[in-house]
Design a protein around this motif. Structure first.
Motif, PDB file in Angstrom:
ATOM      1  N   PRO A 142      77.971  73.334  46.538  1.00 28.14           N
ATOM      2  CA  PRO A 142      76.508  72.690  47.257  1.00 28.14           C
ATOM      3  C   PRO A 142      75.553  72.727  45.823  1.00 28.14           C
ATOM      4  N   ARG A 143      74.563  71.888  46.143  1.00 30.49           N
ATOM      5  CA  ARG A 143      73.503  71.789  45.110  1.00 30.49           C
ATOM      6  C   ARG A 143      72.112  72.296  45.624  1.00 30.49           C
ATOM      7  N   TYR A 144      71.596  73.273  44.934  1.00 28.35           N
ATOM      8  CA  TYR A 144      70.330  73.811  45.457  1.00 28.35           C
ATOM      9  C   TYR A 144      69.041  73.354  44.372  1.00 28.35           C
ATOM     10  N   TYR A 145      67.918  73.311  44.908  1.00 29.64           N
ATOM     11  CA  TYR A 145      66.779  72.727  44.261  1.00 29.64           C
ATOM     12  C   TYR A 145      65.599  73.946  44.208  1.00 29.64           C
ATOM     13  N   PHE A 146      65.326  74.253  42.897  1.00 28.08           N
ATOM     14  CA  PHE A 146      64.292  75.481  43.015  1.00 28.08           C
ATOM     15  C   PHE A 146      62.958  74.901  42.552  1.00 28.08           C
ATOM     16  N   HIS A 147      62.210  74.867  43.600  1.00 35.30           N
ATOM     17  CA  HIS A 147      60.790  74.314  43.510  1.00 35.30           C
ATOM     18  C   HIS A 147      59.734  75.654  43.268  1.00 35.30           C
ATOM     19  N   THR A 148      58.920  75.051  42.440  1.00 29.26           N
ATOM     20  CA  THR A 148      57.751  76.353  42.249  1.00 29.26           C
ATOM     21  C   THR A 148      56.604  76.063  42.813  1.00 29.26           C
ATOM     22  N   GLU A 149      55.624  77.129  43.072  1.00 28.62           N
ATOM     23  CA  GLU A 149      54.465  76.907  43.748  1.00 28.62           C
ATOM     24  C   GLU A 149      53.468  77.788  43.082  1.00 28.62           C
ATOM     25  N   ASN A 150      52.456  77.502  42.807  1.00 36.18           N
ATOM     26  CA  ASN A 150      51.117  78.403  42.382  1.00 36.18           C
ATOM     27  C   ASN A 150      50.213  77.747  42.592  1.00 36.18           C
ATOM     28  N   GLY A 151      49.628  77.147  43.725  1.00 37.03           N
ATOM     29  CA  GLY A 151      48.591  76.361  44.137  1.00 37.03           C
ATOM     30  C   GLY A 151      49.006  74.837  43.867  1.00 37.03           C
ATOM     31  N   ASP A 152      49.897  74.556  43.048  1.00 37.18           N
ATOM     32  CA  ASP A 152      50.572  73.261  43.026  1.00 37.18           C
ATOM     33  C   ASP A 152      51.998  73.381  43.206  1.00 37.18           C
ATOM     34  N   ARG A 153      52.522  72.392  43.903  1.00 37.65           N
ATOM     35  CA  ARG A 153      54.137  72.457  44.044  1.00 37.65           C
ATOM     36  C   ARG A 153      54.633  71.732  42.887  1.00 37.65           C
ATOM     37  N   ILE A 154      55.689  72.115  42.173  1.00 38.86           N
ATOM     38  CA  ILE A 154      56.737  71.471  41.226  1.00 38.86           C
ATOM     39  C   ILE A 154      57.671  71.566  41.758  1.00 38.86           C
ATOM     40  N   ARG A 155      58.196  70.159  41.858  1.00 38.46           N
ATOM     41  CA  ARG A 155      59.479  69.742  42.547  1.00 38.46           C
ATOM     42  C   ARG A 155      60.641  69.686  41.399  1.00 38.46           C
ATOM     43  N   ASP A 158      45.478  85.157  37.025  1.00 44.82           N
ATOM     44  CA  ASP A 158      44.414  84.518  37.337  1.00 44.82           C
ATOM     45  C   ASP A 158      44.982  83.519  38.551  1.00 44.82           C
ATOM     46  N   THR A 159      46.457  83.561  38.741  1.00 43.66           N
ATOM     47  CA  THR A 159      47.110  82.695  39.711  1.00 43.66           C
ATOM     48  C   THR A 159      47.166  83.400  41.105  1.00 43.66           C
ATOM     49  N   GLY A 160      47.268  84.694  41.044  1.00 41.89           N
ATOM     50  CA  GLY A 160      47.502  85.634  42.208  1.00 41.89           C
ATOM     51  C   GLY A 160      48.651  85.528  43.060  1.00 41.89           C
ATOM     52  N   SER A 161      49.553  84.606  42.903  1.00 43.20           N
ATOM     53  CA  SER A 161      50.927  84.491  43.654  1.00 43.20           C
ATOM     54  C   SER A 161      51.647  83.382  43.106  1.00 43.20           C
ATOM     55  N   PHE A 162      53.096  83.633  43.093  1.00 45.69           N
ATOM     56  CA  PHE A 162      53.897  82.473  42.456  1.00 45.69           C
ATOM     57  C   PHE A 162      54.887  82.653  43.476  1.00 45.69           C
ATOM     58  N   SER A 163      55.554  81.401  43.778  1.00 44.63           N
ATOM     59  CA  SER A 163      56.778  81.287  44.432  1.00 44.63           C
ATOM     60  C   SER A 163      57.794  80.256  44.122  1.00 44.63           C
ATOM     61  N   VAL A 164      58.967  80.884  44.148  1.00 47.07           N
ATOM     62  CA  VAL A 164      59.985  79.829  44.198  1.00 47.07           C
ATOM     63  C   VAL A 164      60.838  79.585  45.309  1.00 47.07           C
ATOM     64  N   ILE A 165      60.693  78.393  45.758  1.00 48.66           N
ATOM     65  CA  ILE A 165      61.373  77.842  46.748  1.00 48.66           C
ATOM     66  C   ILE A 165      62.478  77.160  46.720  1.00 48.66           C
ATOM     67  N   VAL A 166      63.777  77.589  47.333  1.00 49.85           N
ATOM     68  CA  VAL A 166      64.672  76.835  47.218  1.00 49.85           C
ATOM     69  C   VAL A 166      65.288  76.117  48.543  1.00 49.85           C
ATOM     70  N   THR A 167      65.666  74.983  48.007  1.00 52.90           N
ATOM     71  CA  THR A 167      66.222  74.041  49.236  1.00 52.90           C
ATOM     72  C   THR A 167      67.476  73.495  49.039  1.00 52.90           C
ATOM     73  N   ASP A 168      68.024  73.248  49.851  1.00 47.67           N
ATOM     74  CA  ASP A 168      69.590  72.663  49.864  1.00 47.67           C
ATOM     75  C   ASP A 168      69.504  71.193  49.616  1.00 47.67           C
ATOM     76  N   GLY A 221      69.954  68.787  52.015  1.00 49.90           N
ATOM     77  CA  GLY A 221      69.336  68.379  53.021  1.00 49.90           C
ATOM     78  C   GLY A 221      67.865  68.600  53.254  1.00 49.90           C
ATOM     79  N   GLY A 222      67.293  69.197  52.065  1.00 51.08           N
ATOM     80  CA  GLY A 222      65.942  69.492  51.978  1.00 51.08           C
ATOM     81  C   GLY A 222      65.667  70.696  52.882  1.00 51.08           C
ATOM     82  N   ARG A 223      66.503  71.396  53.266  1.00 51.36           N
ATOM     83  CA  ARG A 223      66.051  72.842  54.261  1.00 51.36           C
ATOM     84  C   ARG A 223      65.629  73.740  53.111  1.00 51.36           C
ATOM     85  N   THR A 224      64.881  74.601  53.564  1.00 48.84           N
ATOM     86  CA  THR A 224      64.572  75.761  52.540  1.00 48.84           C
ATOM     87  C   THR A 224      65.568  76.928  53.153  1.00 48.84           C
TER      88      THR A 224
END
Length: 87
Positions: free
Chosen positions: A2-15, A49-59, A61-64
């Motif tokens: 399977p392929r997974y996608y590692f999006h990042t978010e710190n106010g802006d979301r980078i796909r 300065d950012t306050g938080s940073f996330s990595v969101i992994v989706t499959d 099908g786009g499901r987190t």
């Protein structure tokens, strides 16, 4: 695999449009922690300065499948003993 996608978010979301083939969700979880660690190491003190940073992994099908977030705070964690607050 399977392929997974590692999006990042710190106010802006980078796909992540390329993704990475991994053995499964457990491998994606491990990679998410590694990616977040690398980002925090790269950002250094500017993370405050950012306050938080996330990595969101989706499959495919786009499901987190996992979300890992690091949050910065100058306030001690509620309920933490005073001896741990300064650590």
């Amino acid at each position: 695999m399977p392929r997974y996608y590692f999006h990042t978010e710190n106010g802006d979301r980078i796909r992540d449009d390329q993704g990475e083939e991994l053995a499964g969700v457990e491998a994606a979880r491990e990679e998410a922690v590694t990616v977040l660690g690398e980002i925090l190491r790269y950002r250094g003190a500017s993370f405050w300065d950012t306050g938080s940073f996330s990595v969101i992994v989706t499959d495919d099908g786009g499901r987190t499948v996992v979300r890992v977030t690091a949050a910065a705070s100058e306030e001690p964690q509620q309920g933490a003993p005073a001896s741990e607050a300064g650590r």
